[in-house]
Design an enzyme around this catalytic site. Structure first.
Site, PDB file in Angstrom:
ATOM      1  N   SER A 159       0.776  -1.336  -0.075  1.00 62.15           N
ATOM      2  CA  SER A 159      -0.110  -0.002  -0.119  1.00 62.15           C
ATOM      3  C   SER A 159       0.760   1.178  -0.084  1.00 62.15           C
ATOM      4  CB  SER A 159      -0.959  -0.059   1.350  1.00 62.15           C
ATOM      5  OG  SER A 159      -1.780  -1.171   1.142  1.00 62.15           O
TER       6      SER A 159
HETATM    7  N1  SAH Z   1      -0.826  -4.459   4.189  1.00 65.14           N
HETATM    8  C1  SAH Z   1      -0.287  -4.889   3.039  1.00 65.14           C
HETATM    9  C2  SAH Z   1      -1.150  -4.551   1.818  1.00 65.14           C
HETATM   10  C3  SAH Z   1      -1.125  -5.585   0.717  1.00 65.14           C
HETATM   11  S1  SAH Z   1      -2.254  -5.612  -0.770  1.00 65.14           S
HETATM   12  C4  SAH Z   1       1.064  -4.302   2.710  1.00 65.14           C
HETATM   13  O1  SAH Z   1       1.246  -3.323   3.376  1.00 65.14           O
HETATM   14  O2  SAH Z   1       1.721  -4.597   1.765  1.00 65.14           O
HETATM   15  C5  SAH Z   1      -3.434  -6.424   0.020  1.00 65.14           C
HETATM   16  C6  SAH Z   1      -3.295  -7.948   0.439  1.00 65.14           C
HETATM   17  O3  SAH Z   1      -4.594  -8.483   0.812  1.00 65.14           O
HETATM   18  C7  SAH Z   1      -2.827  -8.755  -0.772  1.00 65.14           C
HETATM   19  O4  SAH Z   1      -1.471  -9.133  -0.283  1.00 65.14           O
HETATM   20  C8  SAH Z   1      -3.685  -9.589  -1.213  1.00 65.14           C
HETATM   21  O5  SAH Z   1      -3.218 -11.008  -1.624  1.00 65.14           O
HETATM   22  C9  SAH Z   1      -4.607 -10.008   0.282  1.00 65.14           C
HETATM   23  N2  SAH Z   1      -5.926 -10.305   0.314  1.00 65.14           N
HETATM   24  C10 SAH Z   1      -6.860 -10.160  -0.746  1.00 65.14           C
HETATM   25  N3  SAH Z   1      -7.787 -10.874  -0.552  1.00 65.14           N
HETATM   26  C11 SAH Z   1      -7.714 -11.588   0.771  1.00 65.14           C
HETATM   27  C12 SAH Z   1      -8.364 -12.350   1.592  1.00 65.14           C
HETATM   28  N4  SAH Z   1      -9.581 -12.794   1.238  1.00 65.14           N
HETATM   29  N5  SAH Z   1      -7.721 -13.134   2.614  1.00 65.14           N
HETATM   30  C13 SAH Z   1      -6.465 -12.608   2.905  1.00 65.14           C
HETATM   31  N6  SAH Z   1      -6.026 -11.708   2.327  1.00 65.14           N
HETATM   32  C14 SAH Z   1      -6.360 -11.153   1.063  1.00 65.14           C
END
Ligand code: SAH
Length: 220
Positions: free
Chosen positions: A70
């Protein structure tokens, strides 16, 4: 995939990080504890070497498995909305790179984080171990939360949800807060949801953001 060989924090990185922190403060992040946490957790450690030069710009980057880390502002903003206190039990949905997870740990939270992509789950484990943060990381479907450690003081969803997952609401303490971007399309509304009783919630909206979509579990 993140290589562990470039985990060096140079003067150049530190300088750029300071600038980013000033920018975040100007953008409305007033909580100095959060700004200090951004200083303590070098963002470039979470990125491929190819993005090293840009790690301290307000941008999202690819982290593999079609996902992105993010924007720093988004991480700081969601963290500020959480109104964290030391020792709080926090459930994070979407571990991704692990950057947000580390920020929560640095702020003294007890963190449980779920990721549905196995490679991301594994590399996040390595980076959290590197920092010696002992968050509990799970590979699974965030829609289901994690009943074993419920109820949580705070729930933070870091992917765009089509609606408010009821199972997550059930796992939130009465008086607790859930921060979740909700929307079907490319954009979501940032919602702060306070659980005021077993049956009631209060929702406050905080602007429009762009997250990768929350999807159900994959086996990759
Ligand atoms: N907090 C992270 C944000 C990554 S983007 C950071 O700082 O890097 C969002 C993440 O949510 C992705 O890695 C994606 O694979 C995950 N995601 C999407 N749907 C999900 C679900 N149903 N359960 C768990 N993770 C999920």
């Amino acid at each position: 995939m993140i290589s562990m060989e470039h985990l060096k924090d140079t003067f150049k990185h530190k300088g750029k990080r300071r600038q980013l922190i000033e920018e975040l403060a100007e953008m409305g992040i007033q909580d100095t504890k959060i700004l200090d946490a951004f200083n303590a957790v070098p963002r470039h450690f979470f990125l491929d070497l190819a993005f090293d030069e840009q790690a301290y710009t307000n941008m999202a980057f690819q982290i593999g498995s079609g996902q992105t880390i993010s924007h720093p502002f988004t991480v700081a903003f969601q963290t500020q909305l959480l109104e964290l206190e030391k020792g709080m039990k926090v459930l994070e949905i979407g571990t991704g790179s692990g950057f947000q997870t580390c920020i929560l740990c640095q702020l003294g939270a007890r963190v449980y984080s779920i990721e549905r992509h196995q490679p991301l789950h594994r590399s996040a484990r390595r980076i959290l171990d590197f920092f010696k943060f002992n968050a509990s990381l799970f590979f699974g479907d965030g829609y289901k939360g994690n009943k074993v450690y419920a109820p949580y003081d705070r729930i933070l969803v870091t992917c765009g949800a089509p609606d408010i997952p009821q199972e997550l609401l059930q796992q939130l303490k009465v008086g607790g807060l859930m921060i979740i971007p909700v929307g079907e399309g490319a954009e979501q509304k940032m919602l702060k949801i306070q659980k005021t009783s077993e049956e009631a919630i209060q929702i406050t909206e905080f602007g429009t953001f762009k997250f990768v979509p929350m999807l159900e579990r994959t086996v990759k």
